[in-house]
Design a protein around this motif. Structure first.
Motif, PDB file in Angstrom:
ATOM      1  N   VAL A 147       0.843  -1.205   0.000  1.00 27.92           N
ATOM      2  CA  VAL A 147       0.000   0.000   0.000  1.00 27.92           C
ATOM      3  C   VAL A 147       0.873   1.248   0.000  1.00 27.92           C
ATOM      4  CG1 VAL A 147      -1.637   1.347   1.371  1.00 27.92           C
ATOM      5  CG2 VAL A 147      -1.994  -1.107   1.055  1.00 27.92           C
ATOM      6  N   TYR A 148       1.943   1.249   0.811  1.00 23.93           N
ATOM      7  CA  TYR A 148       2.851   2.387   0.893  1.00 23.93           C
ATOM      8  C   TYR A 148       3.560   2.602  -0.446  1.00 23.93           C
ATOM      9  CZ  TYR A 148       6.682   5.329   2.642  1.00 23.93           C
ATOM     10  OH  TYR A 148       7.575   6.349   2.851  1.00 23.93           O
ATOM     11  N   ALA A 149       4.023   1.520  -1.063  1.00 22.06           N
ATOM     12  CA  ALA A 149       4.703   1.636  -2.353  1.00 22.06           C
ATOM     13  C   ALA A 149       3.773   2.193  -3.417  1.00 22.06           C
ATOM     14  CB  ALA A 149       5.231   0.261  -2.775  1.00 22.06           C
ATOM     15  N   GLU A 150       2.542   1.735  -3.422  1.00 22.31           N
ATOM     16  CA  GLU A 150       1.580   2.233  -4.405  1.00 22.31           C
ATOM     17  C   GLU A 150       1.256   3.709  -4.166  1.00 22.31           C
ATOM     18  OE1 GLU A 150      -1.531  -0.613  -3.895  1.00 22.31           O
ATOM     19  OE2 GLU A 150      -0.646  -2.029  -5.348  1.00 22.31           O
ATOM     20  N   MET A 151       1.252   4.137  -2.886  1.00 21.09           N
ATOM     21  CA  MET A 151       1.063   5.552  -2.575  1.00 21.09           C
ATOM     22  C   MET A 151       2.204   6.393  -3.136  1.00 21.09           C
ATOM     23  SD  MET A 151       2.391   8.139  -0.477  1.00 21.09           S
ATOM     24  CE  MET A 151       3.200   7.258   0.866  1.00 21.09           C
ATOM     25  N   LEU A 152       3.456   5.924  -2.940  1.00 22.75           N
ATOM     26  CA  LEU A 152       4.606   6.642  -3.477  1.00 22.75           C
ATOM     27  C   LEU A 152       4.529   6.742  -5.001  1.00 22.75           C
ATOM     28  CD1 LEU A 152       7.651   5.274  -1.433  1.00 22.75           C
ATOM     29  CD2 LEU A 152       6.565   7.517  -1.220  1.00 22.75           C
ATOM     30  N   ALA A 153       4.150   5.643  -5.637  1.00 19.14           N
ATOM     31  CA  ALA A 153       4.072   5.633  -7.100  1.00 19.14           C
ATOM     32  C   ALA A 153       3.074   6.667  -7.611  1.00 19.14           C
ATOM     33  CB  ALA A 153       3.711   4.240  -7.600  1.00 19.14           C
ATOM     34  N   ARG A 154       1.926   6.774  -6.944  1.00 18.47           N
ATOM     35  CA  ARG A 154       0.920   7.760  -7.358  1.00 18.47           C
ATOM     36  C   ARG A 154       1.408   9.175  -7.064  1.00 18.47           C
ATOM     37  NH1 ARG A 154      -2.409   4.028  -4.739  1.00 18.47           N
ATOM     38  NH2 ARG A 154      -2.543   5.408  -2.922  1.00 18.47           N
ATOM     39  N   ARG A 155       1.923   9.397  -5.882  1.00 13.30           N
ATOM     40  CA  ARG A 155       2.294  10.747  -5.436  1.00 13.30           C
ATOM     41  C   ARG A 155       3.414  11.348  -6.281  1.00 13.30           C
ATOM     42  NH1 ARG A 155       3.369  12.455   0.875  1.00 13.30           N
ATOM     43  NH2 ARG A 155       4.109  14.583   0.504  1.00 13.30           N
ATOM     44  N   PHE A 156       4.372  10.506  -6.687  1.00 16.32           N
ATOM     45  CA  PHE A 156       5.544  11.028  -7.400  1.00 16.32           C
ATOM     46  C   PHE A 156       5.625  10.542  -8.845  1.00 16.32           C
ATOM     47  CE2 PHE A 156       6.622  10.972  -2.866  1.00 16.32           C
ATOM     48  CZ  PHE A 156       6.874  12.334  -2.678  1.00 16.32           C
ATOM     49  N   ALA A 157       4.482  10.053  -9.381  1.00 19.33           N
ATOM     50  CA  ALA A 157       4.389   9.641 -10.789  1.00 19.33           C
ATOM     51  C   ALA A 157       5.527   8.701 -11.174  1.00 19.33           C
ATOM     52  CB  ALA A 157       4.383  10.878 -11.698  1.00 19.33           C
ATOM     53  N   LEU A 158       5.734   7.658 -10.359  1.00 13.97           N
ATOM     54  CA  LEU A 158       6.824   6.721 -10.589  1.00 13.97           C
ATOM     55  C   LEU A 158       6.447   5.719 -11.685  1.00 13.97           C
ATOM     56  CD1 LEU A 158       7.820   5.982  -6.882  1.00 13.97           C
ATOM     57  CD2 LEU A 158       8.782   7.690  -8.437  1.00 13.97           C
ATOM     58  N   ILE A 159       7.385   5.473 -12.592  1.00 16.42           N
ATOM     59  CA  ILE A 159       7.181   4.551 -13.705  1.00 16.42           C
ATOM     60  C   ILE A 159       7.925   3.248 -13.411  1.00 16.42           C
ATOM     61  CG2 ILE A 159       7.576   4.164 -16.174  1.00 16.42           C
ATOM     62  CD1 ILE A 159       7.465   7.211 -16.510  1.00 16.42           C
ATOM     63  N   PRO A 160       7.260   2.092 -13.507  1.00 15.98           N
ATOM     64  CA  PRO A 160       7.930   0.827 -13.199  1.00 15.98           C
ATOM     65  C   PRO A 160       9.165   0.582 -14.067  1.00 15.98           C
ATOM     66  CG  PRO A 160       5.558   0.502 -13.373  1.00 15.98           C
ATOM     67  CD  PRO A 160       5.829   1.891 -13.846  1.00 15.98           C
ATOM     68  N   GLN A 161      10.246   0.104 -13.430  1.00 21.22           N
ATOM     69  CA  GLN A 161      11.396  -0.426 -14.154  1.00 21.22           C
ATOM     70  C   GLN A 161      11.197  -1.944 -14.161  1.00 21.22           C
ATOM     71  OE1 GLN A 161      13.661  -1.484 -16.246  1.00 21.22           O
ATOM     72  NE2 GLN A 161      14.745   0.469 -15.943  1.00 21.22           N
ATOM     73  N   LYS A 162      10.785  -2.478 -15.292  1.00 20.04           N
ATOM     74  CA  LYS A 162      10.357  -3.875 -15.358  1.00 20.04           C
ATOM     75  C   LYS A 162      11.514  -4.848 -15.517  1.00 20.04           C
ATOM     76  CE  LYS A 162       5.788  -2.673 -17.158  1.00 20.04           C
ATOM     77  NZ  LYS A 162       4.793  -2.881 -18.238  1.00 20.04           N
ATOM     78  N   LYS A 163      12.698  -4.346 -15.864  1.00 22.31           N
ATOM     79  CA  LYS A 163      13.836  -5.237 -16.076  1.00 22.31           C
ATOM     80  C   LYS A 163      14.831  -5.105 -14.930  1.00 22.31           C
ATOM     81  CE  LYS A 163      13.614  -5.271 -21.126  1.00 22.31           C
ATOM     82  NZ  LYS A 163      14.366  -5.010 -22.382  1.00 22.31           N
ATOM     83  N   SER A 164      15.396  -6.227 -14.508  1.00 21.14           N
ATOM     84  CA  SER A 164      16.407  -6.232 -13.454  1.00 21.14           C
ATOM     85  C   SER A 164      17.703  -5.622 -13.980  1.00 21.14           C
ATOM     86  CB  SER A 164      16.676  -7.662 -12.981  1.00 21.14           C
ATOM     87  OG  SER A 164      17.282  -8.406 -14.035  1.00 21.14           O
ATOM     88  N   LYS A 165      18.601  -5.296 -13.052  1.00 20.80           N
ATOM     89  CA  LYS A 165      19.928  -4.829 -13.462  1.00 20.80           C
ATOM     90  C   LYS A 165      20.623  -5.896 -14.307  1.00 20.80           C
ATOM     91  CE  LYS A 165      20.966  -1.714  -9.540  1.00 20.80           C
ATOM     92  NZ  LYS A 165      19.762  -1.928  -8.709  1.00 20.80           N
ATOM     93  N   LEU A 166      20.475  -7.157 -13.910  1.00 17.86           N
ATOM     94  CA  LEU A 166      21.110  -8.235 -14.660  1.00 17.86           C
ATOM     95  C   LEU A 166      20.598  -8.282 -16.089  1.00 17.86           C
ATOM     96  CD1 LEU A 166      22.784 -10.752 -15.095  1.00 17.86           C
ATOM     97  CD2 LEU A 166      20.982 -12.079 -13.974  1.00 17.86           C
ATOM     98  N   ALA A 167      19.281  -8.221 -16.283  1.00 20.08           N
ATOM     99  CA  ALA A 167      18.716  -8.286 -17.629  1.00 20.08           C
ATOM    100  C   ALA A 167      19.241  -7.152 -18.500  1.00 20.08           C
ATOM    101  CB  ALA A 167      17.195  -8.242 -17.559  1.00 20.08           C
ATOM    102  N   ARG A 168      19.335  -5.963 -17.922  1.00 22.85           N
ATOM    103  CA  ARG A 168      19.828  -4.817 -18.699  1.00 22.85           C
ATOM    104  C   ARG A 168      21.334  -4.924 -18.952  1.00 22.85           C
ATOM    105  NH1 ARG A 168      18.072  -0.378 -14.938  1.00 22.85           N
ATOM    106  NH2 ARG A 168      17.497  -2.101 -13.572  1.00 22.85           N
ATOM    107  N   ALA A 169      22.068  -5.454 -17.986  1.00 26.28           N
ATOM    108  CA  ALA A 169      23.511  -5.645 -18.193  1.00 26.28           C
ATOM    109  C   ALA A 169      23.759  -6.663 -19.293  1.00 26.28           C
ATOM    110  CB  ALA A 169      24.169  -6.088 -16.894  1.00 26.28           C
ATOM    111  N   ILE A 170      22.963  -7.739 -19.323  1.00 26.46           N
ATOM    112  CA  ILE A 170      23.098  -8.753 -20.365  1.00 26.46           C
ATOM    113  C   ILE A 170      22.815  -8.147 -21.734  1.00 26.46           C
ATOM    114  CG2 ILE A 170      22.004 -10.827 -21.310  1.00 26.46           C
ATOM    115  CD1 ILE A 170      21.782 -11.848 -18.427  1.00 26.46           C
ATOM    116  N   GLU A 171      21.760  -7.329 -21.821  1.00 25.82           N
ATOM    117  CA  GLU A 171      21.423  -6.689 -23.100  1.00 25.82           C
ATOM    118  C   GLU A 171      22.586  -5.822 -23.576  1.00 25.82           C
ATOM    119  OE1 GLU A 171      17.802  -4.559 -22.630  1.00 25.82           O
ATOM    120  OE2 GLU A 171      16.550  -6.360 -22.657  1.00 25.82           O
TER     121      GLU A 171
END
Length: 205
Positions: A175-199
């Motif tokens: 609930v707290y995380a979803e509040m932060l996402a709404r309040r500060f217009a946070l966009i999900p980072q769907k890929k892990s650091k590993l996935a992006r490093a591999i790419e």
């Protein structure tokens, strides 16, 4: 079990978010860490085939070996098995990880293998340790990561936010995380650091 949310850094609301964290009523502490990690797999991708990720990471002067296995991923939220021990090498880490709860047969099988580097990261983490009291109490770590990821010859810049549950009620944490996402217009980072490093490294074709 690791439960976390991961978002892109919102440049338009970053100052407001930083101010929110500085003045959080239940902020326990603030730390800055120099982080560097190398992720490994075998030539025939045995770690990946077993649904895991394996790395050695330095955190300031501390070296740790970590194995993660993703249980659930949905938008910004991920739930993972996470096992971590202090170790300087994969050999040492794989020997210790079963005592930290990692699957012993997998660790023993991997100890017999040769490893290749999948990718690496190097970043600065500013982390805020919070204790939140709402309908239920929980503690969490909010981290701002800024650095680069990829391979030794091709490092690409990245910035992201992480919110990780450390203890307490997971429903209140969500609930707290979803509040932060709404309040500060946070966009999900769907890929892990590993996935992006591999790419960036091009090591898992």
């Amino acid at each position: 079990m690791e439960r976390e949310f991961k978002w892109l850094i919102p440049q338009e609301t970053l100052a407001a978010l930083a101010d929110f964290l500085r003045h959080a009523e239940k902020r326990i502490s603030h730390d800055t860490l120099q982080m560097a990690a190398i992720y490994y797999d075998t030539a025939d991708h045995l770690v990946y085939q077993n649904g895991a990720a394996l790395r050695i990471r330095t955190e300031n002067d501390r070296s740790v070996c970590c194995m993660k296995r993703t249980v659930m991923k949905q938008g910004a939220q991920a739930l993972r098995e996470e096992y971590e021990v202090e170790a300087d090498t994969l050999t040492e880490g794989l020997q210790k990880l079963p005592d930290a709860g990692a699957p012993r047969p997998l660790c023993e099988m991997l100890r017999q293998q040769d490893f290749l580097e999948l990718g690496r990261t190097k970043f600065i983490r500013n982390c805020y340790h919070l204790e939140i009291c709402t309908d239920a109490t929980f503690s969490a770590e909010f981290a701002i990561d800024v650095g680069a990821l990829g391979s030794a010859s091709n490092m690409q810049p990245f910035e992201e936010l992480e919110l990780e549950l450390k203890s307490g009620n997971p429903d209140a944490f969500i609930v707290y995380a979803e509040m932060l996402a709404r309040r500060f217009a946070l966009i999900p980072q769907k890929k892990s650091k590993l996935a992006r490093a591999i790419e960036a490294a091009g090591t898992l074709q």
